[in-house]
Design a protein around this motif. Structure first.
Motif, PDB file in Angstrom:
ATOM      1  N   GLU A 298      36.958  14.105  47.869  1.00 57.57           N
ATOM      2  CA  GLU A 298      37.377  15.494  47.770  1.00 57.57           C
ATOM      3  C   GLU A 298      38.834  15.505  47.491  1.00 57.57           C
ATOM      4  O   GLU A 298      39.113  16.137  46.613  1.00 57.57           O
ATOM      5  N   THR A 299      39.500  14.645  48.051  1.00 61.17           N
ATOM      6  CA  THR A 299      41.252  14.424  47.847  1.00 61.17           C
ATOM      7  C   THR A 299      41.126  14.540  46.340  1.00 61.17           C
ATOM      8  O   THR A 299      42.012  14.874  45.535  1.00 61.17           O
ATOM      9  N   THR A 300      40.409  13.767  45.449  1.00 62.17           N
ATOM     10  CA  THR A 300      40.408  13.297  44.146  1.00 62.17           C
ATOM     11  C   THR A 300      40.202  14.649  43.677  1.00 62.17           C
ATOM     12  O   THR A 300      40.688  15.013  42.504  1.00 62.17           O
ATOM     13  N   LEU A 301      39.137  15.233  43.834  1.00 65.48           N
ATOM     14  CA  LEU A 301      38.795  16.505  43.115  1.00 65.48           C
ATOM     15  C   LEU A 301      39.802  17.439  43.389  1.00 65.48           C
ATOM     16  O   LEU A 301      40.201  18.214  42.332  1.00 65.48           O
ATOM     17  N   THR A 302      40.497  17.755  44.604  1.00 65.58           N
ATOM     18  CA  THR A 302      41.636  18.670  44.544  1.00 65.58           C
ATOM     19  C   THR A 302      42.896  18.117  43.918  1.00 65.58           C
ATOM     20  O   THR A 302      43.288  19.371  43.254  1.00 65.58           O
TER      21      THR A 302
ATOM     22  N   ALA B  64      45.628  20.018  37.047  1.00 66.67           N
ATOM     23  CA  ALA B  64      45.149  20.556  35.607  1.00 66.67           C
ATOM     24  C   ALA B  64      45.984  22.147  35.557  1.00 66.67           C
ATOM     25  O   ALA B  64      46.335  22.159  34.449  1.00 66.67           O
ATOM     26  N   VAL B  65      45.967  22.689  36.795  1.00 65.51           N
ATOM     27  CA  VAL B  65      46.605  24.000  36.733  1.00 65.51           C
ATOM     28  C   VAL B  65      47.894  23.894  36.192  1.00 65.51           C
ATOM     29  O   VAL B  65      48.551  24.504  35.500  1.00 65.51           O
TER      30      VAL B  65
ATOM     31  N   ALA C 104      44.806  29.453  37.875  1.00 70.47           N
ATOM     32  CA  ALA C 104      43.805  29.035  38.770  1.00 70.47           C
ATOM     33  C   ALA C 104      42.666  28.123  38.129  1.00 70.47           C
ATOM     34  O   ALA C 104      42.535  27.930  37.032  1.00 70.47           O
ATOM     35  N   GLY C 105      41.911  27.404  39.060  1.00 69.34           N
ATOM     36  CA  GLY C 105      40.832  26.628  38.745  1.00 69.34           C
ATOM     37  C   GLY C 105      39.857  26.070  39.709  1.00 69.34           C
ATOM     38  O   GLY C 105      40.424  26.293  40.947  1.00 69.34           O
TER      39      GLY C 105
ATOM     40  N   ALA D 270      32.208  20.010  35.034  1.00 67.90           N
ATOM     41  CA  ALA D 270      33.203  20.931  34.312  1.00 67.90           C
ATOM     42  C   ALA D 270      34.408  21.190  35.129  1.00 67.90           C
ATOM     43  O   ALA D 270      34.435  21.737  36.244  1.00 67.90           O
ATOM     44  N   LEU D 271      35.458  21.143  34.447  1.00 74.68           N
ATOM     45  CA  LEU D 271      36.894  21.702  35.256  1.00 74.68           C
ATOM     46  C   LEU D 271      36.979  22.924  34.467  1.00 74.68           C
ATOM     47  O   LEU D 271      37.058  23.256  33.031  1.00 74.68           O
ATOM     48  N   ASN D 272      37.151  24.008  35.315  1.00 72.19           N
ATOM     49  CA  ASN D 272      37.504  25.495  34.811  1.00 72.19           C
ATOM     50  C   ASN D 272      38.790  25.973  34.995  1.00 72.19           C
ATOM     51  O   ASN D 272      39.384  25.559  36.419  1.00 72.19           O
TER      52      ASN D 272
END
Lengths: 271, 245
Positions: free
Chosen positions: A28-32, A38-39, A47-48, A138-140
């Motif tokens: 979860e930390t990695t995803l955040t 990225a933003v 936002a993303g 995917a990263l949005n």
């Protein structure tokens, strides 16, 4: 000598932000971290969030706002939107952009576009996070103004997506290993309890666990967890404090120096 | 190379880095990095790695992809690899356009060796991610000016990807070690829990106390407990037939 490549410098900074000062063992930390970096890195992004498919289910991970969570989820529900295209039919650079969801792109994603515009976002950029076979992600990235994500943003996002995907891959592996360690720890505890209770060695105690797991058709780790919690509960209920001296074996032996100090004397177990 | 082509290129290289599932250790990570580097920077005819020796977890055990020229730079303390390790530019990349030309004077001793080996040019790029060993990735070219700005960019970006793989390898190796110890420590905790009626935390605290008092590592205390139980079992001192649950 030519001057340093600014794109590479930007991505190096991003790499540093992605991993600096924190463990990759927590997924979860990695995803955040991936979303926030990225933003900050891709020009124009407001936002993303990340959409991830595991075992056939797609979920919204680490969205920067509740609105993003809704829009990412909506794309999965409708099975329509830049995110779905990036996950399933990514072009060579892995990036899908919506230039203007209130304009020409409205017809490309007819159900998703109005919802995004309604929420205040006209531009979307989705980058495929190249994964192993069983996961798709995917990263949005979202922006309010139309035509926000230009070629430079697209290039940055495409390259950032690659390093994010590698990090995600490593983080997933590390968190799986961490879970295995935790599981093994519980199984170890249960084995140790049986070794002590029945005066058997580790192998025999483990076999007892396996037998019990098979006989009760329960996962080994669940048998182990039950055994350890049950023993602790039982003792707590029976003898809250004094049980430390319950076994004749548990009195500290006078000669028990070294590692044996405080760990009890095995000879006491031999009745 | 266009921007799209650059990304497509690096995507292919990433697939090679990420091939199969996980990465087990540094040696495997380095092998994959060296193999994938050519996909990222096709101008390179030879690829190697110069490890830095300053990180607590170094690549010193890894030998395969470290060529003579890679190691030589550390011995001579001269060459592009040493520059990216000691004093990297902001993009982490140092280019030698032609060892037979102006770069010959910049690295006089190393240049002779490179030319003898049949290379004319080179890119070194720093692999560096917090928590992973540091190294310079060396790409050698057979002709002068083999590497243009796009190649340099590709190398710079590829290095970031390679760094992520090294980090994954570092974590995997470290967790594997923890896994091996965890069986023993878990068992010893279980013995303490049963013997003294403790919960897990108190049982672990007991092991730590014993470790500190005796100046023996916790895992070795745990091993001792395990062995004691084993000896007791073989001496037949225990109670009769056990059953569980």
């Amino acid at each position: 000598m030519s001057s340093p490549d600014r794109l590479v410098v930007t991505l190096r900074t991003a790499a540093h932000d992605l991993v600096g000062g924190c463990s990759i063992r927590d997924l979860e930390t990695t995803l955040t971290r991936i979303v926030l970096t990225a933003v900050a890195t891709v020009p124009g992004a407001d936002a993303g969030g990340i959409s991830m498919t595991e075992d056939g289910r797609t979920s919204s991970r680490s969205p920067t706002t509740e609105t993003i969570s809704k829009l990412d989820r909506l794309q999965s529900e409708l099975h329509e939107g830049p995110c779905i295209d990036a996950m399933e039919h990514a072009p060579d650079d892995g990036v899908v952009t919506a230039e203007d969801l209130a304009g020409p792109d409205a017809s490309r994603w007819p159900h998703f576009a109005p919802a995004a515009v309604e929420a205040g976002y006209c531009s979307v950029l989705s980058t495929q996070l190249v994964g192993v076979e069983d996961t798709r992600a995917a990263l949005n990235l979202y922006a309010g103004r139309p035509h926000t994500f230009d070629d430079a943003a697209r290039l940055t996002a495409g390259l950032f997506g690659l390093q994010a995907a590698l990090l995600l891959h490593g983080s997933r592996q590390a968190s799986d290993l961490q879970r295995t360690i935790d599981t093994r720890d519980v199984i170890g505890q249960a084995t140790g309890m049986l070794m002590e209770r029945f005066a058997v060695d580790g192998e025999e105690a483990f076999r007892m666990l396996v037998r019990s797991s098979r006989d009760t058709e329960t996962e080994l780790v669940d048998v182990a967890a039950w055994l350890t919690s049950e023993a602790v509960e039982r003792r707590r209920a029976r003898a809250p404090r004094s049980h430390r001296r319950g076994h004749p074996a548990s009195t500290r032996s006078a000669g028990g120096g070294g590692a044996r100090g405080g760990l009890g004397d095995e000879r006491g177990r031999a009745r | 190379m266009t921007a799209d082509a650059l990304v497509a290129h690096l995507r292919r290289a990433c697939r090679e880095l990420n091939c199969r599932s996980g990465v087990r250790d540094h040696a495997e990570a380095v092998e994959r990095i060296v193999a994938a580097a050519v996909a990222a920077v096709p101008e390179a005819s030879t690829v190697g790695l110069t490890p830095a020796d300053t990180h607590p977890s170094t690549l010193d055990g890894v030998t395969a992809p470290i060529g003579e020229l890679d190691a030589l730079q550390r011995e001579l303390h001269e060459g592009p690899a040493m520059e990216v390790l000691d004093d990297p530019p902001p993009d982490g990349t140092v280019v030698a356009a032609d060892f037979a030309g102006s770069d010959g004077a910049r690295w006089p001793t190393f240049s002779e060796h490179v030319l003898d080996a049949g290379h004319r040019s080179m890119i070194s790029v720093r692999l560096e991610v917090e928590g992973a060993p540091r190294a310079a990735l060396n790409l050698y070219g057979s002709r002068a000016d083999a590497f243009d700005g796009q190649a340099r960019r590709a190398a710079g970006v590829f290095a970031l990807h390679a760094g992520m793989l090294l980090l994954a390898a570092e974590q995997a190796a470290c967790l594997q070690r923890a896994l091996a110890n965890r069986d023993l420590i878990g068992r010893a905790k279980g013995v303490m829990m049963e013997r003294f009626g403790l919960d897990e935390d108190a049982a672990f605290a007991r092991l730590v106390e014993a470790s500190q008092a005796s100046n023996i590592k916790v895992v070795d205390v745990a091993r001792w407990v395990d062995e004691q139980c084993g000896e007791r079992a073989t001496s037949g001192a225990g109670p009769g037939r056990p059953h569980v649950a």
